[in-house]
Design a protein around this motif. Structure first.
Motif, mmCIF file in Angstrom:
data_model
loop_
_atom_site.group_PDB
_atom_site.id
_atom_site.type_symbol
_atom_site.label_atom_id
_atom_site.label_comp_id
_atom_site.label_asym_id
_atom_site.label_seq_id
_atom_site.Cartn_x
_atom_site.Cartn_y
_atom_site.Cartn_z
ATOM 1 N N GLY A 212 -1.064 -0.598 7.010
ATOM 2 C CA GLY A 212 -1.862 -1.269 5.985
ATOM 3 C C GLY A 212 -0.992 -2.075 5.032
ATOM 4 O O GLY A 212 -1.322 -3.210 4.679
ATOM 5 N N CYS A 213 0.140 -1.503 4.614
ATOM 6 C CA CYS A 213 1.067 -2.226 3.726
ATOM 7 C C CYS A 213 1.626 -3.466 4.406
ATOM 8 O O CYS A 213 1.770 -4.532 3.785
ATOM 9 N N ILE A 214 1.954 -3.353 5.688
ATOM 10 C CA ILE A 214 2.481 -4.492 6.440
ATOM 11 C C ILE A 214 1.422 -5.586 6.561
ATOM 12 O O ILE A 214 1.705 -6.785 6.382
ATOM 13 N N PHE A 215 0.178 -5.190 6.822
ATOM 14 C CA PHE A 215 -0.905 -6.173 6.970
ATOM 15 C C PHE A 215 -1.148 -6.899 5.646
ATOM 16 O O PHE A 215 -1.335 -8.125 5.621
ATOM 17 N N ALA A 216 -1.138 -6.151 4.542
ATOM 18 C CA ALA A 216 -1.313 -6.774 3.230
ATOM 19 C C ALA A 216 -0.191 -7.766 2.944
ATOM 20 O O ALA A 216 -0.415 -8.838 2.358
ATOM 21 N N GLU A 217 1.011 -7.435 3.391
ATOM 22 C CA GLU A 217 2.152 -8.337 3.193
ATOM 23 C C GLU A 217 1.996 -9.611 4.018
ATOM 24 O O GLU A 217 2.393 -10.704 3.577
ATOM 25 N N LEU A 218 1.398 -9.490 5.194
ATOM 26 C CA LEU A 218 1.097 -10.675 5.990
ATOM 27 C C LEU A 218 0.126 -11.597 5.245
ATOM 28 O O LEU A 218 0.283 -12.821 5.241
ATOM 29 N N LEU A 219 -0.883 -10.990 4.611
ATOM 30 C CA LEU A 219 -1.918 -11.780 3.949
ATOM 31 C C LEU A 219 -1.391 -12.524 2.726
ATOM 32 O O LEU A 219 -1.849 -13.629 2.423
ATOM 33 N N THR A 220 -0.453 -11.917 2.007
ATOM 34 C CA THR A 220 0.005 -12.504 0.746
ATOM 35 C C THR A 220 1.398 -13.112 0.821
ATOM 36 O O THR A 220 1.783 -13.883 -0.049
ATOM 37 N N GLY A 221 2.179 -12.735 1.824
ATOM 38 C CA GLY A 221 3.539 -13.232 1.938
ATOM 39 C C GLY A 221 4.553 -12.466 1.126
ATOM 40 O O GLY A 221 5.724 -12.842 1.072
ATOM 41 N N LYS A 222 4.145 -11.359 0.499
ATOM 42 C CA LYS A 222 5.093 -10.561 -0.280
ATOM 43 C C LYS A 222 4.685 -9.090 -0.206
ATOM 44 O O LYS A 222 3.523 -8.767 0.052
ATOM 45 N N PRO A 223 5.641 -8.183 -0.407
ATOM 46 C CA PRO A 223 5.322 -6.751 -0.302
ATOM 47 C C PRO A 223 4.216 -6.348 -1.260
ATOM 48 O O PRO A 223 4.138 -6.846 -2.394
ATOM 49 N N LEU A 224 3.365 -5.438 -0.819
ATOM 50 C CA LEU A 224 2.231 -5.011 -1.631
ATOM 51 C C LEU A 224 2.647 -4.030 -2.715
ATOM 52 O O LEU A 224 2.182 -4.115 -3.854
ATOM 53 N N PHE A 225 3.518 -3.074 -2.379
ATOM 54 C CA PHE A 225 3.914 -2.022 -3.327
ATOM 55 C C PHE A 225 5.443 -1.942 -3.422
ATOM 56 O O PHE A 225 6.050 -0.983 -2.941
ATOM 57 N N PRO A 226 6.109 -2.943 -4.043
ATOM 58 C CA PRO A 226 7.576 -2.931 -4.112
ATOM 59 C C PRO A 226 8.079 -2.044 -5.249
ATOM 60 O O PRO A 226 8.647 -2.522 -6.231
ATOM 61 N N GLY A 227 7.908 -0.747 -5.109
ATOM 62 C CA GLY A 227 8.294 0.183 -6.163
ATOM 63 C C GLY A 227 9.795 0.238 -6.389
ATOM 64 O O GLY A 227 10.572 0.233 -5.439
ATOM 65 N N LYS A 228 10.203 0.303 -7.667
ATOM 66 C CA LYS A 228 11.621 0.415 -8.005
ATOM 67 C C LYS A 228 12.091 1.859 -7.951
ATOM 68 O O LYS A 228 13.280 2.132 -7.813
ATOM 69 N N ASN A 229 11.165 2.783 -8.101
ATOM 70 C CA ASN A 229 11.452 4.213 -8.001
ATOM 71 C C ASN A 229 10.133 4.907 -7.720
ATOM 72 O O ASN A 229 9.092 4.248 -7.583
ATOM 73 N N VAL A 230 10.153 6.230 -7.634
ATOM 74 C CA VAL A 230 8.945 6.968 -7.264
ATOM 75 C C VAL A 230 7.834 6.769 -8.292
ATOM 76 O O VAL A 230 6.669 6.537 -7.935
ATOM 77 N N VAL A 231 8.174 6.860 -9.575
ATOM 78 C CA VAL A 231 7.157 6.710 -10.618
ATOM 79 C C VAL A 231 6.545 5.320 -10.576
ATOM 80 O O VAL A 231 5.317 5.154 -10.633
ATOM 81 N N HIS A 232 7.400 4.304 -10.458
ATOM 82 C CA HIS A 232 6.887 2.927 -10.375
ATOM 83 C C HIS A 232 6.046 2.736 -9.120
ATOM 84 O O HIS A 232 5.034 2.022 -9.140
ATOM 85 N N GLN A 233 6.452 3.376 -8.025
ATOM 86 C CA GLN A 233 5.689 3.280 -6.785
ATOM 87 C C GLN A 233 4.270 3.815 -6.985
ATOM 88 O O GLN A 233 3.288 3.180 -6.602
ATOM 89 N N LEU A 234 4.149 4.987 -7.590
ATOM 90 C CA LEU A 234 2.828 5.556 -7.852
ATOM 91 C C LEU A 234 2.042 4.696 -8.834
ATOM 92 O O LEU A 234 0.813 4.575 -8.728
ATOM 93 N N ASP A 235 2.742 4.086 -9.793
ATOM 94 C CA ASP A 235 2.084 3.214 -10.771
ATOM 95 C C ASP A 235 1.404 2.029 -10.093
ATOM 96 O O ASP A 235 0.227 1.744 -10.345
ATOM 97 N N ILE A 236 2.149 1.320 -9.233
ATOM 98 C CA ILE A 236 1.572 0.112 -8.646
ATOM 99 C C ILE A 236 0.543 0.443 -7.560
ATOM 100 O O ILE A 236 -0.380 -0.337 -7.325
ATOM 101 N N ILE A 237 0.678 1.602 -6.935
ATOM 102 C CA ILE A 237 -0.361 2.027 -5.981
ATOM 103 C C ILE A 237 -1.669 2.281 -6.722
ATOM 104 O O ILE A 237 -2.743 1.810 -6.321
ATOM 105 N N THR A 238 -1.588 3.024 -7.830
ATOM 106 C CA THR A 238 -2.806 3.343 -8.590
ATOM 107 C C THR A 238 -3.323 2.128 -9.351
ATOM 108 O O THR A 238 -4.513 2.069 -9.673
ATOM 109 N N ASP A 239 -2.469 1.137 -9.658
ATOM 110 C CA ASP A 239 -2.956 -0.106 -10.267
ATOM 111 C C ASP A 239 -3.973 -0.788 -9.359
ATOM 112 O O ASP A 239 -4.943 -1.389 -9.838
ATOM 113 N N LEU A 240 -3.736 -0.712 -8.061
ATOM 114 C CA LEU A 240 -4.657 -1.340 -7.106
ATOM 115 C C LEU A 240 -5.800 -0.409 -6.728
ATOM 116 O O LEU A 240 -6.968 -0.816 -6.734
ATOM 117 N N LEU A 241 -5.474 0.832 -6.401
ATOM 118 C CA LEU A 241 -6.486 1.751 -5.864
ATOM 119 C C LEU A 241 -7.231 2.517 -6.946
ATOM 120 O O LEU A 241 -8.260 3.145 -6.656
#
Length: 519
Positions: A212-241
């Protein structure tokens, strides 16, 4: 008079003579990958040299796991190991040379270099990924490290999954939810149930999230969840979902991640139509299912292939299931093994590509101490030359072989009997799913594996060679395949002009993100 098997052995060995090394196409901590010409078939291949494989038992185990899986998983959407050179000594070898089919690039480069891919491209790419994943999962294998750099690509839009070094097998007599403690795959494509935890309970749904992450990257041309660390990763995932439910949070095993999510301010999910405004609504509906926070809400690969999004290209006869991998093949995963054990197991895998030697090995007639004449030493010189000049930007060809083989009279048997002297510029209009039943019948029947070198891809924009035309799965062995339970479109034929003619891959804006932030 020497026997036919002995003649075959000496003819077969020294097979390095058949490969003409051309240039370095990848380099990493494992060693180097060169493109080469198979002078017997005329095919372009990639030869991966893996250095000092027994320096660390864990690294050698990973190599063994990958070459074994790629022998067992033969499928058009998984890359193929074509050959492994026989080492000069069974007991003392340190390097191995693995010959793969050559692919021109990887999906990371394709995404970075193209900003005019069409909806048909997106659909065809996702179809191939899910079809390959269905085969992998029905073999009871989890890939665990799916990302654009591990998806090889050709200019005709053919994709192949590679790099099974982190893959694991879940055996049929164990629960489907498996505990593993060494999950270290790229954070950006890691499912939320794995975030912040190196002791995770998970299922094949982790691979669906990555797709799913790879497909989203195809659609936009950039990574969907480029987290800098675990906390940031969870932040940007929950920002969308949006903020996950209390029940979903309670299933996360890592206490810190669970506590962080519980204390997070409430977030409202962003509609996927807003995040991906120009995408096909059917594509977004499937993407939303694959990116469900809860693993149980994600479809498996077979269910995803049955989604209405693929109504014009899906065909269950082209989507085979695999026979489950047997426990016997991976017994080494269940016990503590030594460096000598791993050496013997890797040697045994190499013999799968040398049938005459394998027969002698199984019959116990092999002379283990004999130093077989080989091309490995010359290969070492060629690879060393390329490695030395690679950093300097030199494109000079490596030195040619001085001799094709040892002179026949100089080869002696153990009983002293004498020998007899006897750019990616290809038109995207090729992006069609052609039906090649005969080719898939051969692929389905074979037990040899597919594989690819990690990092063994061409430099962006440079065509390094062609591979065999992509073929589809046949119905001739349908009894081996699981029948899909979901209702499929009654007319699954793929229109041969489903992907419109395009020019060569253009360059994407240099502002695109790369994976510099991955773990």
């Amino acid at each position: 008079m020497q026997s036919l098997s002995e003649m075959d052995f000496f003819t077969e060995y020294g097979e390095g003579n058949r490969y003409k090394i051309e240039e370095v196409i990848g380099k990493g901590s494992y060693g180097v990958v060169c493109s080469a010409l198979d002078t017997h078939t005329g095919d372009k291949v990639a030869i991966k040299k893996i250095n000092d494989i027994f320096e660390h038992v864990s690294d050698a185990t990973r190599i063994l796991r990958e070459i074994k899986l790629l022998r067992l998983l033969r499928h058009p959407d998984i890359v193929e190991i074509k050959h492994i050179l026989l080492p000069p000594s069974r007991r003392e070898f340190k390097d191995i040379y693995v010959v793969f089919e050559l692919m021109e690039s990887d999906l990371h480069q394709v995404i970075k270099a193209n900003d005019d891919l069409t909806p048909e491209h997106y659909q065809f790419f996702l179809y191939q990924l899910l079809r390959g994943l269905k085969y992998i999962h029905t073999a009871n294998v989890f890939h665990r490290d799916l990302k654009p750099k591990n998806i090889l690509a050709n200019a005709d839009c053919k994709l192949k999954i590679c790099d099974f070094g982190l893959a694991r097998v879940a055996f049929s007599d164990t629960p489907t939810a498996i505990f593993w403690t060494d999950y270290v795959a790229t954070r950006w494509y890691r499912a939320p149930e794995l975030c912040g935890s190196f002791f995770s309970k998970y299922t094949p749904a982790i691979d669906i999230w990555s797709i799913g992450c790879i497909f989203a990257e195809l659609l936009t041309g950039k990574p969907l969840f480029p987290g800098k660390n675990v906390v940031h990763q969870l932040d940007i995932i929950t920002d969308l979902l949006g903020t996950p439910s209390t029940e979903a949070i309670s299933r996360i095993r890592n206490e810190k991640a669970r506590r962080y999510l519980s204390s997070m301010r409430w977030k409202k999910p962003i509609p996927f139509t807003q995040k991906f405004p120009n995408a096909d609504p059917l594509a977004l509906r499937l993407l939303e299912r694959m990116l469900s926070f809860e693993p149980k809400d994600r479809p498996n690969a077979e269910e995803a292939l049955a989604d209405p999004y693929f109504r014009n290209i899906a065909n269950v006869d082209r989507e085979p299931s695999a026979q489950p991998v047997t426990k016997l093949e991976f017994d080494f995963e269940r016990r503590r093994i030594t460096k000598e054990d791993i050496r013997e197991l890797i040697y045994r895998e190499i013999l799968e590509y040398h049938p005459n030697m394998l027969r002698e090995y199984l019959e116990g007639t092999e002379s283990a101490g004999f130093m077989y004449p080989s091309a490995v030493e010359h290969f070492k010189k060629q690879f060393a030359y390329l490695e030395e000049h690679y950093a300097k930007g030199s494109t000079a060809a490596p030195p040619e072989r001085q001799h094709n083989s040892l002179p026949r009279p100089s080869v002696l048997y153990s009983d002293n009997r004498p020998q007899s002297t006897a750019n990616i510029t290809e038109d995207l209009s090729k992006c069609v799913l052609k039906d090649n039943t005969q080719e898939m019948q051969q692929a389905s029947a074979s037990v040899s594996a597919n594989g690819v070198p990690q990092g063994g891809v061409a430099r962006p924009g440079k065509v390094v060679g062609s591979v065999l035309r992509y073929g589809n799965c046949s119905t001739s062995t349908a009894e081996q395949y699981e029948h899909r339970q979901a209702v499929r479109n009654p007319n699954p034929a793929l229109a041969t002009n489903s992907v419109s003619p395009r020019g060569s891959y253009p360059r994407r804006s240099p502002s695109c993100k790369t994976e510099t932030g991955e773990s």
